[in-house]
Design an enzyme around this catalytic site. Structure first.
Site, PDB file in Angstrom:
ATOM      1  N   GLU A  63      -5.619   4.817   7.119  1.00  0.00           N
ATOM      2  CA  GLU A  63      -5.177   4.645   5.904  1.00  0.00           C
ATOM      3  C   GLU A  63      -5.805   5.976   4.904  1.00  0.00           C
ATOM      4  O   GLU A  63      -5.018   6.249   4.141  1.00  0.00           O
ATOM      5  CB  GLU A  63      -5.510   3.213   5.269  1.00  0.00           C
ATOM      6  N   SER A  94     -11.350   1.137   4.044  1.00  0.00           N
ATOM      7  CA  SER A  94     -10.692   0.874   5.134  1.00  0.00           C
ATOM      8  C   SER A  94     -10.463   2.059   5.863  1.00  0.00           C
ATOM      9  O   SER A  94      -9.467   2.850   5.069  1.00  0.00           O
ATOM     10  CB  SER A  94      -9.511  -0.025   4.992  1.00  0.00           C
ATOM     11  N   ARG A 147       0.695  -1.163   0.067  1.00  0.00           N
ATOM     12  CA  ARG A 147      -0.028   0.057   0.017  1.00  0.00           C
ATOM     13  C   ARG A 147       0.901   1.392   0.138  1.00  0.00           C
ATOM     14  O   ARG A 147       0.460   1.960   0.373  1.00  0.00           O
ATOM     15  CB  ARG A 147      -0.900  -0.017   1.102  1.00  0.00           C
TER      16      ARG A 147
HETATM   17  P1  NAP Z   1      -9.756  -9.721   4.916  1.00  0.00           P
HETATM   18  O1  NAP Z   1     -10.014 -10.666   3.989  1.00  0.00           O
HETATM   19  O2  NAP Z   1     -11.024  -9.788   6.239  1.00  0.00           O
HETATM   20  O3  NAP Z   1      -8.436  -9.915   5.721  1.00  0.00           O
HETATM   21  C1  NAP Z   1      -7.927  -9.065   6.486  1.00  0.00           C
HETATM   22  C2  NAP Z   1      -6.430  -8.801   6.304  1.00  0.00           C
HETATM   23  O4  NAP Z   1      -5.901  -9.984   6.434  1.00  0.00           O
HETATM   24  C3  NAP Z   1      -6.193  -8.451   4.735  1.00  0.00           C
HETATM   25  O5  NAP Z   1      -5.900  -7.130   4.819  1.00  0.00           O
HETATM   26  C4  NAP Z   1      -5.297  -9.231   4.230  1.00  0.00           C
HETATM   27  O6  NAP Z   1      -3.947  -8.597   4.127  1.00  0.00           O
HETATM   28  C5  NAP Z   1      -4.971 -10.396   5.393  1.00  0.00           C
HETATM   29  N1  NAP Z   1      -4.873 -11.631   4.960  1.00  0.00           N
HETATM   30  C6  NAP Z   1      -5.894 -12.355   4.609  1.00  0.00           C
HETATM   31  N2  NAP Z   1      -5.523 -13.719   4.081  1.00  0.00           N
HETATM   32  C7  NAP Z   1      -4.323 -13.460   4.085  1.00  0.00           C
HETATM   33  C8  NAP Z   1      -3.286 -14.337   3.621  1.00  0.00           C
HETATM   34  N3  NAP Z   1      -3.582 -15.725   3.095  1.00  0.00           N
HETATM   35  N4  NAP Z   1      -2.183 -13.959   3.309  1.00  0.00           N
HETATM   36  C9  NAP Z   1      -1.751 -12.681   3.822  1.00  0.00           C
HETATM   37  N5  NAP Z   1      -2.488 -11.939   4.243  1.00  0.00           N
HETATM   38  C10 NAP Z   1      -3.634 -12.450   4.407  1.00  0.00           C
HETATM   39  O7  NAP Z   1      -9.790  -8.473   4.389  1.00  0.00           O
HETATM   40  P2  NAP Z   1     -10.864  -7.220   4.012  1.00  0.00           P
HETATM   41  O8  NAP Z   1     -10.739  -6.107   4.720  1.00  0.00           O
HETATM   42  O9  NAP Z   1     -12.210  -7.980   3.887  1.00  0.00           O
HETATM   43  O10 NAP Z   1     -10.319  -6.781   2.486  1.00  0.00           O
HETATM   44  C11 NAP Z   1     -10.467  -7.936   1.542  1.00  0.00           C
HETATM   45  C12 NAP Z   1      -8.979  -7.460   0.800  1.00  0.00           C
HETATM   46  O11 NAP Z   1      -9.309  -6.316   0.127  1.00  0.00           O
HETATM   47  C13 NAP Z   1      -7.750  -7.540   1.351  1.00  0.00           C
HETATM   48  O12 NAP Z   1      -6.796  -8.230   0.633  1.00  0.00           O
HETATM   49  C14 NAP Z   1      -7.502  -6.118   1.566  1.00  0.00           C
HETATM   50  O13 NAP Z   1      -6.253  -5.628   1.690  1.00  0.00           O
HETATM   51  C15 NAP Z   1      -8.111  -5.458   0.322  1.00  0.00           C
HETATM   52  N6  NAP Z   1      -8.278  -4.074   0.580  1.00  0.00           N
HETATM   53  C16 NAP Z   1      -7.724  -3.075  -0.254  1.00  0.00           C
HETATM   54  C17 NAP Z   1      -8.084  -1.848  -0.145  1.00  0.00           C
HETATM   55  C18 NAP Z   1      -6.863  -0.851  -0.980  1.00  0.00           C
HETATM   56  O14 NAP Z   1      -6.254  -1.211  -1.889  1.00  0.00           O
HETATM   57  N7  NAP Z   1      -6.780   0.501  -0.547  1.00  0.00           N
HETATM   58  C19 NAP Z   1      -8.777  -1.309   0.477  1.00  0.00           C
HETATM   59  C20 NAP Z   1      -9.645  -2.352   1.184  1.00  0.00           C
HETATM   60  C21 NAP Z   1      -9.520  -3.695   1.173  1.00  0.00           C
HETATM   61  P3  NAP Z   1      -3.776  -8.069   2.446  1.00  0.00           P
HETATM   62  O15 NAP Z   1      -4.134  -6.405   2.770  1.00  0.00           O
HETATM   63  O16 NAP Z   1      -2.244  -8.137   2.321  1.00  0.00           O
HETATM   64  O17 NAP Z   1      -4.508  -8.716   1.328  1.00  0.00           O
END
Ligand code: NAP
Length: 333
Positions: free
Chosen positions: A320, A224, A153
């Site tokens: 964020e 987020s 990020r």
């Molecule tokens: P989630 O699926 O509840 O997971 C929570 C966090 O755990 C995520 O941030 C993810 O990190 C980490 N995670 C889960 N499984 C993983 C694995 N197998 N290996 C490594 N890390 C793992 O997340 P959520 O909040 O519903 O969001 C879903 C996805 O959307 C996530 O990947 C999140 O990062 C992404 N997202 C991106 C943005 C952005 O780019 N601005 C905003 C909102 C959500 P990671 O963040 O590394 O994936």
């Protein structure tokens, strides 16, 4: 003063001294030459205004997508004002695959490299061929991915180059050989699907995200609110001893990413409400405006959340979302 409510997703009643719509490169250059304070927005999906902004807001509106191909890849050039999810969906339905995991991330294409958007094991930098930007002198510069210093990020556009450039276009390289990435929990059920198609993956991700992320047209929010904190090994060890079910993911360099949403949830704050603002009850990482929230409600709520998480886990949360006061960016503290 001009109303900012239609141009940011928290839906707060705030204004700015002026708003300009950037439809071509010359508009971007003029905007950069504007005196400070000034702020460039795409969809306004990553900002919280705490009061009226005493400066100029630029809204990125450049349009256009070009696609060409060689034997191995599609090469896609998208103007910075294109909506990211529209691009992802349109490419996937045209049979140009690769970006599905990044479906429904809010914002414009120009915002994608700034924080190197990512989801479900894929990030913008996996596909980036180049990022094009202009500076105040009017020079157009094309950056290779290595020059952008993409991280989790993060990129130079968010760091040392912040406010000095306007991103005007992105270039993506999408290999024709499709390799779905299905390692993240909510995608694992697809690993056993025979003949999985990119469109199936796209639709699965859209369904998951729609169930967890409120539509800003209905409930103001900026996705987020906090970054996932990165902690060192001793801290991770301490958390694991005290909370054996803590999800912590190794970043491979001795540090661990802990989901901020889990910490907030386990601090008992999911669904917590403060005046007309609250912690979303389906996803604790999102703060919402239930209607008529004041900026101060969201700031108080965010401080309360960060304070409770620190008291319970000893881990500091950092926003964020970028927070703007009257004359520029401010911190939550
Ligand atoms: P989630 O699926 O509840 O997971 C929570 C966090 O755990 C995520 O941030 C993810 O990190 C980490 N995670 C889960 N499984 C993983 C694995 N197998 N290996 C490594 N890390 C793992 O997340 P959520 O909040 O519903 O969001 C879903 C996805 O959307 C996530 O990947 C999140 O990062 C992404 N997202 C991106 C943005 C952005 O780019 N601005 C905003 C909102 C959500 P990671 O963040 O590394 O994936």
């Amino acid at each position: 003063m001009e109303k900012l409510k239609p141009y940011h997703t928290f839906g707060l009643d705030v204004s700015a001294d002026g708003i300009s719509f950037l439809e071509k490169t010359e508009d971007c250059i003029s905007f950069l030459r504007h005196r400070n304070p000034k702020l460039l927005l795409g969809c306004g999906s990553d900002v919280l205004f705490t009061e009226n902004f005493s400066g100029q807001i630029g809204i990125m509106r450049t349009a256009g997508v070009d696609i060409c191909e060689d034997q191995e890849c599609y090469h896609v050039r998208a103007s910075a004002g294109e909506i990211w999810h529209k691009l992802v969906a349109s490419l996937t339905y045209q049979g140009i695959a690769g970006l599905e995991n990044l479906a429904l991330i809010p914002g414009t294409c120009g915002a994608a490299p700034v924080q190197n958007i990512g989801a479900y094991g894929r990030e913008f930098s996996d596909f980036c061929e180049y990022v094009e930007a202009v500076d105040a002198s009017g020079s157009v510069v094309r950056f290779a991915p290595a020059e952008c210093a993409f991280g989790y990020r993060f990129s130079r556009f968010k760091g040392e180059w912040r406010d000095r450039l306007v991103i005007t276009a992105i270039g993506l390289r999408l290999p024709k050989r499709w390799k779905p990435v299905l390692d993240y929990g909510p995608l694992r059920s697809l690993q056993t699907v025979s003949d999985l198609k990119p469109v199936d993956l796209l639709e699965h991700i859209v369904e998951i995200r729609r169930a967890r992320i409120p539509d800003p047209a209905v409930l103001g929010n900026a996705g987020s609110f906090f970054q996932n904190p990165v902690v060192d090994e001793p801290c991770c060890q301490r958390l694991r001893e005290e909370f054996p079910d803590v999800p912590a993911f190794s970043l491979g360099n001795g540090s661990f990413k802990v989901p901020a949403g889990w910490l907030i949830d386990r601090a008992g704050l999911k669904g917590f409400r403060y005046h007309n603002a609250g912690v979303y009850d389906k996803q604790a990482l999102i703060l919402v405006n239930y209607g008529g929230a004041e900026p101060a409600d969201l700031m108080e709520l965010a401080r309360h959340v960060a304070g409770c998480v620190y008291d319970r886990f000893g881990v500091r949360l950092h926003p964020e979302v970028r927070i703007f006061g009257k004359t520029g960016e401010i911190s939550l503290d």
